[in-house]
Motif scaffolding. Structure first.
Motif, PDB file in Angstrom:
ATOM      1  N   PHE A  19      -4.365  -0.564  -2.936  1.00 37.10           N
ATOM      2  CA  PHE A  19      -3.115  -1.298  -3.169  1.00 37.10           C
ATOM      3  C   PHE A  19      -2.796  -2.003  -1.869  1.00 37.10           C
ATOM      4  N   VAL A  22      -3.509  -0.222   1.445  1.00 37.10           N
ATOM      5  CA  VAL A  22      -3.635   1.216   1.222  1.00 37.10           C
ATOM      6  C   VAL A  22      -4.856   1.494   0.351  1.00 37.10           C
ATOM      7  N   ALA A  24      -5.857   3.898  -1.916  1.00 41.06           N
ATOM      8  CA  ALA A  24      -5.279   5.041  -2.625  1.00 41.06           C
ATOM      9  C   ALA A  24      -6.371   6.021  -3.041  1.00 41.06           C
ATOM     10  N   PRO A  43      -2.092  17.144  -1.697  1.00 44.96           N
ATOM     11  CA  PRO A  43      -0.695  16.880  -1.356  1.00 44.96           C
ATOM     12  C   PRO A  43      -0.231  15.553  -1.958  1.00 44.96           C
ATOM     13  N   CYS A  46      -1.995  11.688  -2.157  1.00 46.90           N
ATOM     14  CA  CYS A  46      -3.429  11.742  -1.852  1.00 46.90           C
ATOM     15  C   CYS A  46      -4.275  10.986  -2.872  1.00 46.90           C
ATOM     16  N   GLY A  47      -3.656  10.464  -3.916  1.00 41.90           N
ATOM     17  CA  GLY A  47      -4.407   9.642  -4.860  1.00 41.90           C
ATOM     18  C   GLY A  47      -4.706  10.305  -6.194  1.00 41.90           C
ATOM     19  N   LYS A  48      -4.068  11.431  -6.492  1.00 43.68           N
ATOM     20  CA  LYS A  48      -4.335  12.130  -7.749  1.00 43.68           C
ATOM     21  C   LYS A  48      -3.928  11.290  -8.951  1.00 43.68           C
ATOM     22  N   THR A  49      -2.668  10.810  -8.912  1.00 46.47           N
ATOM     23  CA  THR A  49      -2.168  10.040 -10.048  1.00 46.47           C
ATOM     24  C   THR A  49      -2.991   8.774 -10.252  1.00 46.47           C
ATOM     25  N   THR A  50      -3.312   8.107  -9.160  1.00 48.42           N
ATOM     26  CA  THR A  50      -4.106   6.884  -9.276  1.00 48.42           C
ATOM     27  C   THR A  50      -5.450   7.180  -9.928  1.00 48.42           C
ATOM     28  N   GLU A  59      -4.862   1.813 -14.454  1.00 49.43           N
ATOM     29  CA  GLU A  59      -5.296   1.180 -13.208  1.00 49.43           C
ATOM     30  C   GLU A  59      -6.779   0.912 -13.366  1.00 49.43           C
TER      31      GLU A  59
END
Ligand SMILES: Nc1ncnc2c1ncn2[C@@H]1O[C@H](COP(=O)(O)OP(=O)(O)O)[C@@H](O)[C@H]1O
Ligand SMILES: [Mg+2]
Lengths: 365, 254
Positions: A19, A22, A24, A43, A46-50, A59
Motif C-alpha cells: 500500500f 508500506v 503489508a 501482532p 503484521c499483515g494478517k487481514t491483508t 485485495e
C-alpha cells in the motif's frame, strides 16, 4: 447439507502486497491442506487481514500467486470464489432479518425457496440459534451476531472458511466458549478454516497449524507444539509462549556446540541447532522460563549458574522469579512450594537448564 | 423579549408568502385589503389555463428527471469520495459546493454562452442539464455525509456471498442509503421545480412554470398567478421538508 463440498487446499506463492510505501505482505508462501485449521497469528499491523483478504479476493497481490485446489484464483472476483468470510465486524445486513441474512448467499446461487428454508433451519441448529430467524441483527447480542455471521458464511458450503478475528469483540468467557464451538463446527463439516488472530492462546487452542507473521512475513508455520519447542526466530520465540532471549556468541560447533553469553563471561552448552551456525556467529539463545530449574536440583543440569534474585512475583498457580546471571537478566517460573523454599530478593541461588532446552536462532535486535 | 424576536423573524420570513396565499383566495382582481369576498375561482382559472398547464407539465417533466439524474450521479460520486482517501479530497468537496455558491445569474449566463457556442439547441434538456449541475452538487454532499458512515464490509460480504457488484448495490447499498437517496431526489426536484433564472437563460421558447409566471408578471399580478404560485409553494414546501427530514434521518443504521 445436500451436496457436501470437498474441502480445498490453499497455497500462497511468493505473495507480496504493497500500500504505497508500506509492504503489508512480503513474499509470503505457504500451503494449507484441504480440511486443515490454520491460524495466521501475529501482532496488529503484521499483515494478517491483508493476507486473508487476498485469499477472499478483496485485495489483489502485487506479486505472486494464490491457488485454491491447485488452480490460480487471483483473477477470480470475490463473488465467484469458493471461499466464505466471517468479517471482524460481522458485516450482517442490518436491514435484513437473521433468516434473510442466512438466505442471501443461497439466493445469489438461485437455490429454490423451499430448499433455502430447509437449509436455514439446519444452519440455525448448527450455530445454535434455533427460533431466532425473524430477529433483526440489532436485536441480537454480540455472541449471537457472531453466530449468524458464521452461519451465513457456512450455509453456502464454501470450500474454505476465512475468519478475521471473529471473536475479537466478545468477552473472555464467551470467547472461550466460541473457540470450542468453532472447533466442533470445523470437525463436523471438515472444510478448510483459515483463522486470523493476534491472540496466541486462541491460535494454540484451535489450530492444527499456526503461521506466525511479523512485519508482513510469515516467520514460521507449524503445529503449536513444534513452534513452541523449536522456534526459528527470536520473534517467534517471544511471541509464542514466554522466553528468555539471550545475546550469545557461538564458540564451538560439532559434537558439543557451545555459546558464550552475558558479555561472553559465561558459557552454555546447547543441543545441535536446527540450522547451522559457524564459530563467532552472534545468535539469540532462547531459554523458556519453565525449563529453568532453581535451587539445589539445578546442579544436575548441563548449564548451571549463580543467580542473584531481584524480584519474586506470585502469579497465582506459579511464581515468577527474576534475577541476574553474570549481569545478564533472566527469569524463570517455578511452583509456589519450590519458590517458598528458596528465594528472597537479594539472595544468591543456583539455576540450571539442559542443553536440549536451548534453541539457537539468528540474532535479531 | 425572545418571543418578540421570534415572531418578528417568522413574520419577516413568511408574511410575503402568506400574502400570496391570501390573495389567491380573494375575489377581487386587484390585490387590495381587506379581502371581502373569498373564492376558489382563481384556482379553477389557473388549472384550466392551457399555457400555464403546459409550463407546469414542462416543470413536472424536468424536475423528476433532474431529481433522478442528480441523486444517481450524486450517489456514485459520493460513494467513490467516501470510500477513498486521497490528497486534495477536501478541495474536491469544496469544488463540489461551487455551483451552489456561484450566483445563478452568472451560472445561467455562462451556460447560455456554452450552449450557444456548442450549438446546443435550446430545449428542456438545457434546463435538465443546467439544473442537474446544482442537483448533483447538492446530492453528492447529502449522500457523502451518509456514506462516510456506511460500512464497506457490508458490500464486501455481499460480494463474498456471491453478489456481483450491481446486485450488491441493489440488495445492500441502495436499501440502506435510500432515505438519503430520496432526500437528494426530493431536494434536487424542488430545486429544479422552483428555479427560474437559469431556466430562463437556457430554455428558449419552452417555458417552465417559474419562467411562465415571470413572463406574466410583466403584465401585472393576476390572482390566477397567486393561485398557481400557491400550488407551487405547497409542492415545494412539502417535498423540501420531506427531503430535509430524510436527509437528517438517523445515520447509524449501518
Ligand atoms: N487499504 C489499506 N491502505 C493502506 N494501508 C493498508 C491498507 N490495509 C492495510 N494497510 C496497512 O498494511 C499493514 C498490514 O495491515 P493488516 O493486514 O490490516 O494487519 P493486521 O490484520 O495483521 O493487523 C498495516 O501497516 C496497515 O496499515
Ligand atoms: Mg486485522
Amino acid at each position: 447439507m445436500s451436496q457436501e463440498r470437498q474441502p480445498a487446499g490453499v497455497s500462497l506463492i511468493d505473495v507480496t502486497r504493497r500500500f504505497g510505501d508500506v509492504e503489508a505482505v512480503k513474499n509470503v508462501s505457504f500451503d494449507i491442506e484441504a480440511g486443515e485449521f490454520v491460524s495466521l497469528l501475529g501482532p496488529s499491523g503484521c499483515g494478517k487481514t491483508t493476507t486473508l483478504r487476498m485469499i477472499a479476493g478483496f485485495e489483489y497481490p502485487d506479486e505472486g500467486d494464490i491457488t485454491l485446489d491447485g488452480k490460480s484464483i487471483v483473477a477470480t472476483p470475490p463473488y465467484r470464489r469458493d471461499t466464505s468470510m466471517v468479517f471482524q465486524d460481522y458485516a450482517l445486513f442490518p436491514h435484513r432479518s437473521v433468516a434473510q441474512n442466512l438466505a442471501f448467499g443461497l439466493r445469489m446461487r438461485k437455490i429454490p425457496k423451499d430448499e433455502i428454508r430447509a437449509k436455514i433451519e439446519t444452519m440455525l441448529e448448527l450455530v445454535e440459534l434455533p427460533g431466532l430467524g425473524d430477529r433483526k441483527p440489532d436485536q441480537l447480542s454480540g455472541g449471537q451476531q457472531q453466530r449468524v455471521a458464521l452461519g451465513r458464511a457456512l450455509i453456502v458450503d464454501p470450500a474454505v472458511l476465512l475468519l478475521d478475528e471473529p471473536l475479537g469483540a466478545l468477552d473472555l468467557q464467551l470467547r472461550k466458549q466460541m473457540q470450542l464451538e468453532l472447533k466442533r463446527i470445523h470437525r463436523e463439516i471438515g472444510i478448510t478454516f483459515i483463522y486470523v488472530t493476534h491472540d496466541q492462546e486462541e491460535a494454540i487452542t484451535m489450530s492444527d497449524r499456526i503461521a506466525v507473521m511479523n512485519q508482513g512475513s510469515v516467520e514460521q508455520i507449524g503445529p503449536a507444539t513444534e513452534i513452541y519447542a523449536r522456534p526459528e526466530t527470536a520473534f517467534v520465540a517471544e511471541f509464542i509462549g514466554d522466553a528468555n532471549v539471550l545475546l550469545a556468541t557461538v564458540v564451538a560447533v560439532g559434537e558439543k556446540p557451545t555459546v558464550t553469553f552475558a558479555a561472553d563471561t559465561l558459557t552454555m552448552e546447547v543441543a545441535r541447532p536446527a540450522r547451522t551456525f559457524s564459530e563467532r556467529d552472534v545468535v539469540s539463545a532462547v531459554v523458556r522460563p519453565e525449563n529453568v530449574s532453581i535451587g539445589p536440583d539445578a546442579d544436575s543440569f548441563d548449564n548451571v549458574y549463580d543467580m542473584e534474585v531481584s524480584e519474586v512475583i506470585f502469579a497465582g498457580s506459579y511464581v515468577r522469579i527474576h534475577g541476574l546471571i553474570g549481569g545478564s537478566p533472566l527469569w524463570l517460573t517455578t511452583t509456589v512450594s519450590d519458590a517458598s523454599r528458596s528465594n528472597q530478593v537479594g539472595s544468591r541461588v543456583r539455576v540450571g537448564w539442559d542443553a536440549g532446552d536451548v534453541v539457537l536462532v539468528e540474532w535479531k535486535s | 423579549m425572545l418571543r418578540v424576536y421570534a415572531v418578528l423573524i417568522f413574520a419577516f420570513l413568511y408574511v410575503p408568502i402568506l400574502t400570496i396565499i391570501v390573495f389567491s383566495f380573494g375575489e377581487s382582481v386587484y390585490p387590495t385589503l381587506p379581502i371581502t369576498d373569498w373564492t376558489l375561482e382563481w384556482y379553477r382559472t389557473a388549472l384550466t389555463d392551457s399555457q400555464l398547464l403546459e409550463a407546469l407539465t414542462k416543470s413536472l417533466i424536468i424536475a423528476p428527471l433532474v431529481g433522478f439524474i442528480s441523486a444517481t450521479v450524486g450517489l456514485l460520486a459520493a460513494r467513490e469520495l467516501a470510500r477513498r482517501e486521497f490528497r486534495g479530497k477536501g478541495l474536491v468537496l469544496l469544488v463540489l459546493l461551487g455551483p451552489l455558491l456561484v450566483p445563478l445569474i452568472v451560472f445561467g449566463l455562462g451556460l447560455l454562452l456554452l450552449f450557444s457556442s456548442l450549438d446546443v439547441p435550446s430545449s428542456i434538456w438545457g434546463a435538465v442539464i443546467a439544473h442537474s449541475v446544482f442537483g448533483i452538487s447538492l446530492s453528492t454532499l447529502i449522500l457523502y455525509s451518509r456514506l462516510i458512515s456506511f460500512r464497506e464490509s457490508l458490500m464486501e460480504s455481499a460480494a463474498d456471498l456471491g453478489a456481483a457488484p450491481a446486485r450488491a448495490f441493489f440488495e445492500v447499498m441502495l436499501p440502506l442509503v435510500f432515505p438519503a437517496f430520496a432526500a437528494a431526489f426530493l431536494l434536487s426536484f424542488t430545486l429544479s421545480f422552483d428555479e427560474f433564472i437559469v431556466a430562463w437563460f437556457v430554455i428558449g421558447f419552452d417555458t417552465t412554470l417559474p419562467v411562465e409566471i415571470w413572463g406574466r408578471l410583466r403584465y401585472g399580478i393576476t390572482p390566477e398567478i397567486n393561485a398557481i404560485a400557491t400550488v407551487v409553494l405547497l409542492v415545494s414546501l412539502t417535498l423540501g421538508v420531506l427531503g430535509q427530514k430524510l436527509a437528517s434521518q438517523r445515520k447509524d443504521e449501518s
